[in-house]
Design an enzyme around this catalytic site. Structure first.
Site, PDB file in Angstrom:
ATOM      1  N   TYR A  59       0.824  -1.209   0.000  1.00  0.00           N
ATOM      2  CA  TYR A  59       0.000   0.000   0.000  1.00  0.00           C
ATOM      3  C   TYR A  59       0.871   1.279   0.000  1.00  0.00           C
ATOM      4  O   TYR A  59       0.403   2.342  -0.363  1.00  0.00           O
ATOM      5  CB  TYR A  59      -0.870   0.052   1.264  1.00  0.00           C
ATOM      6  CG  TYR A  59      -2.164  -0.742   1.218  1.00  0.00           C
ATOM      7  CD1 TYR A  59      -2.445  -1.647   0.194  1.00  0.00           C
ATOM      8  CD2 TYR A  59      -3.108  -0.574   2.236  1.00  0.00           C
ATOM      9  CE1 TYR A  59      -3.637  -2.360   0.194  1.00  0.00           C
ATOM     10  CE2 TYR A  59      -4.297  -1.281   2.236  1.00  0.00           C
ATOM     11  CZ  TYR A  59      -4.566  -2.178   1.209  1.00  0.00           C
ATOM     12  OH  TYR A  59      -5.746  -2.874   1.216  1.00  0.00           O
ATOM     13  N   GLY A  60       2.097   1.129   0.484  1.00  0.00           N
ATOM     14  CA  GLY A  60       2.929   2.315   0.777  1.00  0.00           C
ATOM     15  C   GLY A  60       3.370   3.116  -0.423  1.00  0.00           C
ATOM     16  O   GLY A  60       3.948   4.190  -0.288  1.00  0.00           O
ATOM     17  N   CYS A  94      -1.794  -0.679  10.356  1.00  0.00           N
ATOM     18  CA  CYS A  94      -1.105  -0.241   9.143  1.00  0.00           C
ATOM     19  C   CYS A  94      -0.860   1.256   9.298  1.00  0.00           C
ATOM     20  O   CYS A  94      -1.814   2.035   9.389  1.00  0.00           O
ATOM     21  CB  CYS A  94      -1.998  -0.512   7.930  1.00  0.00           C
ATOM     22  SG  CYS A  94      -1.333   0.133   6.388  1.00  0.00           S
ATOM     23  N   ASN A  95       0.397   1.639   9.365  1.00  0.00           N
ATOM     24  CA  ASN A  95       0.721   3.060   9.506  1.00  0.00           C
ATOM     25  C   ASN A  95       0.270   3.853   8.286  1.00  0.00           C
ATOM     26  O   ASN A  95      -0.183   4.982   8.401  1.00  0.00           O
ATOM     27  CB  ASN A  95       2.236   3.232   9.681  1.00  0.00           C
ATOM     28  CG  ASN A  95       2.700   2.691  11.009  1.00  0.00           C
ATOM     29  OD1 ASN A  95       2.752   3.410  11.984  1.00  0.00           O
ATOM     30  ND2 ASN A  95       3.007   1.406  11.066  1.00  0.00           N
ATOM     31  N   THR A  96       0.401   3.233   7.115  1.00  0.00           N
ATOM     32  CA  THR A  96       0.070   3.939   5.873  1.00  0.00           C
ATOM     33  C   THR A  96      -1.417   4.332   5.861  1.00  0.00           C
ATOM     34  O   THR A  96      -1.756   5.491   5.600  1.00  0.00           O
ATOM     35  CB  THR A  96       0.427   3.038   4.663  1.00  0.00           C
ATOM     36  OG1 THR A  96       1.804   2.664   4.787  1.00  0.00           O
ATOM     37  CG2 THR A  96       0.209   3.744   3.353  1.00  0.00           C
ATOM     38  N   GLU A 152       6.820  -9.734   2.426  1.00  0.00           N
ATOM     39  CA  GLU A 152       5.732 -10.532   1.836  1.00  0.00           C
ATOM     40  C   GLU A 152       6.300 -11.730   1.064  1.00  0.00           C
ATOM     41  O   GLU A 152       5.673 -12.774   0.999  1.00  0.00           O
ATOM     42  CB  GLU A 152       4.862  -9.659   0.916  1.00  0.00           C
ATOM     43  CG  GLU A 152       4.022  -8.608   1.637  1.00  0.00           C
ATOM     44  CD  GLU A 152       2.827  -9.184   2.403  1.00  0.00           C
ATOM     45  OE1 GLU A 152       2.361 -10.277   2.077  1.00  0.00           O
ATOM     46  OE2 GLU A 152       2.355  -8.509   3.349  1.00  0.00           O
ATOM     47  N   THR A 201       4.166  -1.732  10.035  1.00  0.00           N
ATOM     48  CA  THR A 201       3.957  -2.945  10.829  1.00  0.00           C
ATOM     49  C   THR A 201       4.605  -4.184  10.210  1.00  0.00           C
ATOM     50  O   THR A 201       4.683  -5.225  10.850  1.00  0.00           O
ATOM     51  CB  THR A 201       2.453  -3.179  11.049  1.00  0.00           C
ATOM     52  OG1 THR A 201       1.806  -3.239   9.766  1.00  0.00           O
ATOM     53  CG2 THR A 201       1.848  -2.067  11.875  1.00  0.00           C
ATOM     54  N   HIS A 202       5.074  -4.075   8.968  1.00  0.00           N
ATOM     55  CA  HIS A 202       5.819  -5.202   8.379  1.00  0.00           C
ATOM     56  C   HIS A 202       7.246  -5.299   8.951  1.00  0.00           C
ATOM     57  O   HIS A 202       7.844  -6.377   8.931  1.00  0.00           O
ATOM     58  CB  HIS A 202       5.940  -5.029   6.858  1.00  0.00           C
ATOM     59  CG  HIS A 202       4.725  -5.449   6.079  1.00  0.00           C
ATOM     60  ND1 HIS A 202       3.571  -4.712   6.052  1.00  0.00           N
ATOM     61  CD2 HIS A 202       4.500  -6.540   5.299  1.00  0.00           C
ATOM     62  CE1 HIS A 202       2.685  -5.319   5.261  1.00  0.00           C
ATOM     63  NE2 HIS A 202       3.225  -6.433   4.801  1.00  0.00           N
TER      64      HIS A 202
HETATM   65  N1  DGL Z   1       2.079  -2.545   7.164  1.00  0.00           N
HETATM   66  C1  DGL Z   1       1.838  -1.358   6.391  1.00  0.00           C
HETATM   67  C2  DGL Z   1       2.217  -0.124   7.206  1.00  0.00           C
HETATM   68  O1  DGL Z   1       2.320  -0.213   8.413  1.00  0.00           O
HETATM   69  C3  DGL Z   1       2.564  -1.549   5.101  1.00  0.00           C
HETATM   70  C4  DGL Z   1       2.102  -0.752   3.980  1.00  0.00           C
HETATM   71  C5  DGL Z   1       2.476  -1.290   2.647  1.00  0.00           C
HETATM   72  O2  DGL Z   1       1.842  -2.245   2.224  1.00  0.00           O
HETATM   73  O3  DGL Z   1       3.354  -0.720   1.994  1.00  0.00           O
HETATM   74  O4  DGL Z   1       2.381   0.944   6.676  1.00  0.00           O
END
Ligand code: DGL
Length: 276
Positions: free
Chosen positions: A51-52, A82-84, A160, A193-194
């Site tokens: 998502y980032g 998810c921070n994003t 991933e 969070t990853h």
């Molecule tokens: N775990 C997501 C976060 O905390 C990852 C976002 C991504 O998929 O890039 O931002």
């Protein structure tokens, strides 16, 4: 508005935990440890991760689908692990949804405590870093702090793809760490969070002089506090965990076993466009 929502919620309803992929499992681990009697439904949007590097419009659409899906399951709370997605502004996602939402802690207080030399690093996705939200939050708490943000676009795809311990991960960590090491940071927050999945590699690169901080536990504590205050904690009978994903269920099973090795978990492949 909140009063109306609260009237409809009941403490036996499940808690939703959502992320772009498997990263949110690092938050689910703490939520489950702190609230073992709750029923958790996790959604990892593995079909559309990462998502980032997405646009705000895309992210709002994905968040809205997840909220609607979990609302249809009768969830009382959704934790945006998810921070994003948290950067979208949790209050702007609420709209007329009939449940509670909470996002990731930015960890500004944790850094204030961790840092002695007042130079701190932030590892996050390009989207998160682009908002400047972490810098702002840290500087508000501690104006003497110097913040060194670093967008780490390579990390989420590597996590991933289960590339743990490989040269690819070690090289990517090195690439993003060098400028922060040169800046002389003494603490680093993992604002995606990853990243706790590769915390070992990150800690090995920075060495013992840099404290690596993960705000997942604090986020779980805030969620628990919110449910406690509102009288919405489930405190009887055993809880459960259902891990839902939108693609690659076998891969998700392996990554769940890595993040939550001791837990009994049910799995489900889902379509977020259904149940609208
Ligand atoms: N775990 C997501 C976060 O905390 C990852 C976002 C991504 O998929 O890039 O931002």
């Amino acid at each position: 508005m909140l009063e109306q929502v609260l009237k409809r919620l009941n403490k036996n309803a499940p808690i939703g935990v959502v992320d772009s992929g498997v990263g949110g499992l690092t938050v689910l681990k703490h939520l489950h440890q702190m609230m073992p009697k709750e029923n958790f439904i996790f959604i990892g949007d593995t079909a559309r991760t990462p998502y980032g590097t997405r646009t705000e419009e895309e992210l709002r659409g994905f968040a809205d689908e997840m909220i609607t899906w979990l609302e249809n399951k009768g969830a009382k709370l959704i934790v945006f692990a998810c921070n994003t997605m948290t950067m979208l502004g949790i209050n702007t996602l609420e709209k007329d949804h009939q449940l509670l939402l909470i996002g990731m802690s930015k960890g500004e207080q944790l850094l204030d405590i961790a840092s002695r030399n007042r130079k701190v690093g932030v590892f996050a996705t390009p989207y998160t870093i682009g908002t400047g939200a972490h810098r702002k939050a840290i500087e508000e708490v501690a104006p003497d702090m110097r913040v060194f943000p670093m967008p780490c676009a390579k990390f989420v795809p590597l996590v991933e793809a289960e590339k743990f311990g490989t040269q690819e991960v070690i090289d990517a960590v090195h690439e993003y760490a060098v400028p922060l090491k040169e800046a002389g940071i003494d603490s680093l927050i993992l604002s995606c969070t990853h990243y706790p999945f590769i915390q070992e590699e990150i800690e090995a690169e920075f060495g013992p002089s840099v404290k690596v901080v993960d705000p997942a536990k604090e986020t779980a504590m805030l969620a628990k506090k919110m449910l406690d205050i509102l009288g919405l904690r489930r405190t009887e009978n055993e809880g459960s965990m259902t891990i839902c994903c939108t693609a690659d269920i076998e891969r998700v099973k392996r990554l769940t076993a890595r993040a939550l090795p001791e837990e009994k978990v049910a799995y489900q492949l889902i379509n977020l466009q259904e149940n609208k």
